[in-house]
Every structure is written in C-alpha cells, then in structure tokens.
Design a protein around this motif. Structure first.
Motif, mmCIF file in Angstrom:
data_model
loop_
_atom_site.group_PDB
_atom_site.id
_atom_site.type_symbol
_atom_site.label_atom_id
_atom_site.label_comp_id
_atom_site.label_asym_id
_atom_site.label_seq_id
_atom_site.Cartn_x
_atom_site.Cartn_y
_atom_site.Cartn_z
ATOM 1 N N ARG A 167 24.595 50.912 34.145
ATOM 2 C CA ARG A 167 23.245 50.541 34.542
ATOM 3 C C ARG A 167 22.740 49.489 33.572
ATOM 4 O O ARG A 167 23.248 49.348 32.468
ATOM 5 N N ARG B 46 20.169 48.326 31.113
ATOM 6 C CA ARG B 46 19.074 48.751 30.253
ATOM 7 C C ARG B 46 18.341 47.515 29.749
ATOM 8 O O ARG B 46 18.964 46.513 29.405
ATOM 9 N N ARG C 179 7.605 46.079 33.272
ATOM 10 C CA ARG C 179 8.245 47.122 34.072
ATOM 11 C C ARG C 179 8.200 46.774 35.562
ATOM 12 O O ARG C 179 9.167 46.991 36.300
ATOM 13 N N GLU D 25 16.403 49.317 34.052
ATOM 14 C CA GLU D 25 15.438 50.300 33.582
ATOM 15 C C GLU D 25 14.940 49.873 32.209
ATOM 16 O O GLU D 25 15.681 49.310 31.402
ATOM 17 N N ARG E 272 14.275 50.496 28.659
ATOM 18 C CA ARG E 272 14.812 51.472 27.703
ATOM 19 C C ARG E 272 14.078 51.435 26.361
ATOM 20 O O ARG E 272 13.759 52.470 25.793
#
Length: 385
Positions: free
Chosen positions: A131, A133, A175, A183, A185
C-alpha cells in the motif's frame, strides 16, 4: 486571555460542548460537529446533514468554512506533490505529500524522518498487500524568523503565525487529496516556520490531529522539528508527556559553526540544547531524531562527524544526514557523495543509526529547506562570510 475568538476548526470536542450547551443543543451534538470537521473533513455547514438547520446556520455565521484553498499542485517525477495553499487573508504557504510504497526497506527513511521507532506495524503489514503510505510535511508560519543559512523558508523573515485551524487544515486538505490506494501515515512539522516559535497554535493542532474523535493520528507518527528553542522543548515534553516525537535541527557540533549557520544558537547554545534533550521525557524504545544538513566547506569534515559523535554520546538518538538542497537565496551547497559517505561512516562506526535522507521533490523545490514564501525577496544575505 484570548484576544480573538477561537476559530471553529480549532475547537476541541469539550470546547464544542461548552459552546453548544450555551445554545441549548443536546450533548451529543458537539461530537457530531467535531466528527464532521476532523473525521470526515467537511467544513461546509450546509453539508452537515444530520445537524438541525438552525445549528448549520449558526456555524456558518460563526465562520466555519474552508481556511485554506489549494492554488497549485507541483508534481515531482518521484511522486512527491507540493501544494501551494492560499489562506483567507491572501497569504500563501506550502505543504508536501511524500508517498512511499510499503515493503522491506522502502518505508524506512520516511519512518525515520517521522520519528517512527515502532516495529509492530511493519511486522503486522508483512503479510499484507503493498500500500502507498504518505507522509505529509506541514507548515506552522508564513515565512520564518530563524534565518538559517541553508533554508529558503526564512528568506523574507516572518510574516505571521498560522492559527491552529490553518495548521490542522493542511492535514484535512492533504488527506482529501490523497490518491487511490494511499493512506496518511505520518505528519511532520518540518515545513515553513519554526513550530515551537508558534507554540500555542502548534500544541493545539497536535491535540486536534491526535484526538481519538478526529483523524486520530498516533502520537508516534507525528514529529515536531525545532531549531532548538530550549524553553519550548521542555514545555512540549511536559504538555504531551514526551509522546510527540521530537526532531532537532542541529547541523553542527560546535557553537561557532552552529551560530554561523543558525542564529538561534547564539540564544540557546549547544550545552543548553543538549541539556534540554537529556531532560525530554522519552517513552521506552523511542529516540530523538537529529537532523544534520551537510553544507560543503562548513560542517562536512570527518573531524566534525567525530565531534558530533562525542557530543551526542549517551543520548537516545538517530541521525538523519541531509545533503543541502540548493536554494536561490544562498551560495551554499551540498558536499559530494564521497564526502557524505565518509561523514556517515564515522557516525556508523561510532554506533549510531545514521541515514542519508534521499532527496525527494527537489525538481519542484519541495525538498528539505526549499519551501519558500511566494514572491519573497531576501531579507538578509544568505551566504556565510
């Protein structure tokens, strides 16, 4: 005493409870409002559909709304995105999104920059699909008063502090601008400005970003970087119990060199700064990040590395070496690769965890030290004499 009303985006849940209770709203409404703003990232009261119409009208009248607007996105070849943001008064700041795909070794540098010493998440992720980050680098001031010779942010001096709503608002916006599979982090307070010079707003933004009813960032994934404001380092440690990761812009191992590079050292010399670091209430297994910008001919000699190793002895630290990123307002520059490697070798042999920060986003002036006030002209001469 507060001279101006607290902006709605800067309010904590308990402050919403007090404010809304005085209007006769039910207790759970405060949590609903905070959720809309900080968990869902919605700042338009009209879109808060589960709130009474009268309350939405009240929130709009109080000024709840976007606190900053993305004006331009600069995309680097390495995936870094630098966002130019316009504030309500017309001032501009910059924030940077730094994506990195998880996997063995690929996240290590971003985690090191963000003060992430926890290994549990990486172990838990080992069997998961890769994924992306993202670490976000945020600003705390319009400009900067510190005047460090290798940094573009202070070229025009300090224009004003950011409010907590403008600091936290960068993360709400960042965000919302994440791409598919990304995502958030880590958040690092390493953008424009000196976070601890704007202590009250910085501290409030930390409480907003780590609040369990909001974004709920882990404190170990939030790092505050400072040039060395000794009283505020102690205050940060006391206010947050040492849970906020701390990074120190050190950049020299002796007072003469450091004062030439960083004027703040004349007020808080190394012996006072090191005493503050020893007193910082670090949790177990956590370390302070030492940021060291290597400037050719100024602080890059192996002998300086040996002095640095001696200076830091006994402190729980890890060291990030940052070959200086060139800036227009300075004639200073980075040393060559061999010089950087030799400096790192001295520190590694002395037993320190020592990383060379990979340059990210320099093709769009998004690398360390390159964030600048739009349209700024030099206030002071940037080269050392």
């Amino acid at each position: 005493m507060r001279s101006t009303p607290l902006h709605p985006v800067a309010r904590l849940p308990e402050e919403w409870s007090t404010s809304l209770a005085s209007r006769g709203e039910r207790a759970f409404t405060a949590k609903q409002v905070f959720h809309w703003i900080h968990r869902r990232g919605v700042l338009d009261p009209a879109a808060m559909t589960n709130l009474p119409a009268r309350l939405r009208e009240h929130l709009a009248a109080e000024g709840l709304g976007e606190v900053l607007t993305p004006e331009r996105v600069h995309r680097s070849e390495d995936g870094t995105r630098k966002l130019l943001l316009r504030l309500r008064d017309g001032a501009t700041i910059e924030t940077v999104l730094l994506p990195s795909v998880s996997g063995p070794g690929s996240q290590a540098q971003l985690d090191a920059d963000a003060g992430d010493d926890d290994e549990d998440d990486d172990a838990a992720d080992a069997g998961a699909a890769p994924r992306v980050r993202v670490t976000q680098c945020i600003s705390t001031q319009v400009g900067c008063a510190m005047g460090c010779g290798f940094c573009a942010s202070g070229v025009a001096g300090l224009k004003r502090h950011l409010g907590a709503e403008e600091i936290a608002g960068q993360v709400l916006l960042g965000r919302a601008m994440l791409e598919e599979g990304e995502e958030l982090r880590n958040v690092v307070y390493m953008g424009m400005g000196e976070p601890l010079h704007n202590y009250e707003a910085t501290a409030r933004s930390l409480r907003l970003l780590t609040h369990p009813e909001g974004i709920n960032l882990s404190t170990r994934r939030v790092t505050v970087s400072t040039s060395g404001l000794v009283p505020e380092i102690a205050r940060l440690g006391a206010d947050f119990g040492g849970q906020i990761a701390l990074a120190i812009s050190l950049h020299a191992a002796d007072d003469e060199t450091r004062s030439a590079l960083m004027p703040i050292n004349r007020k808080y010399p190394l012996d006072e700064l090191l005493a503050a670091l020893r007193a910082y209430p670090l949790p177990r297994r956590r370390r302070i990040t030492i940021e060291y910008t290597l400037v050719a001919g100024q602080n890059d000699d192996p002998a300086e590395a040996r002095r640095l190793a001696k200076l830091l002895r006994g402190l729980p630290v890890k060291i990030n070496l940052i070959p200086m990123n060139p800036i227009e307002a300075s004639s200073l520059g980075p040393p060559g690769h061999e010089r950087v490697a030799a400096f790192q070798e001295v520190l590694t042999q002395a037993g320190y965890s020592c990383f060379v920060r990979r340059r990210r986003g320099d093709d769009v002036s998004a690398a360390c030290g390159q964030l600048v006030l739009l349209g700024a002209t030099p206030k002071v001469r940037r080269a050392l004499g």
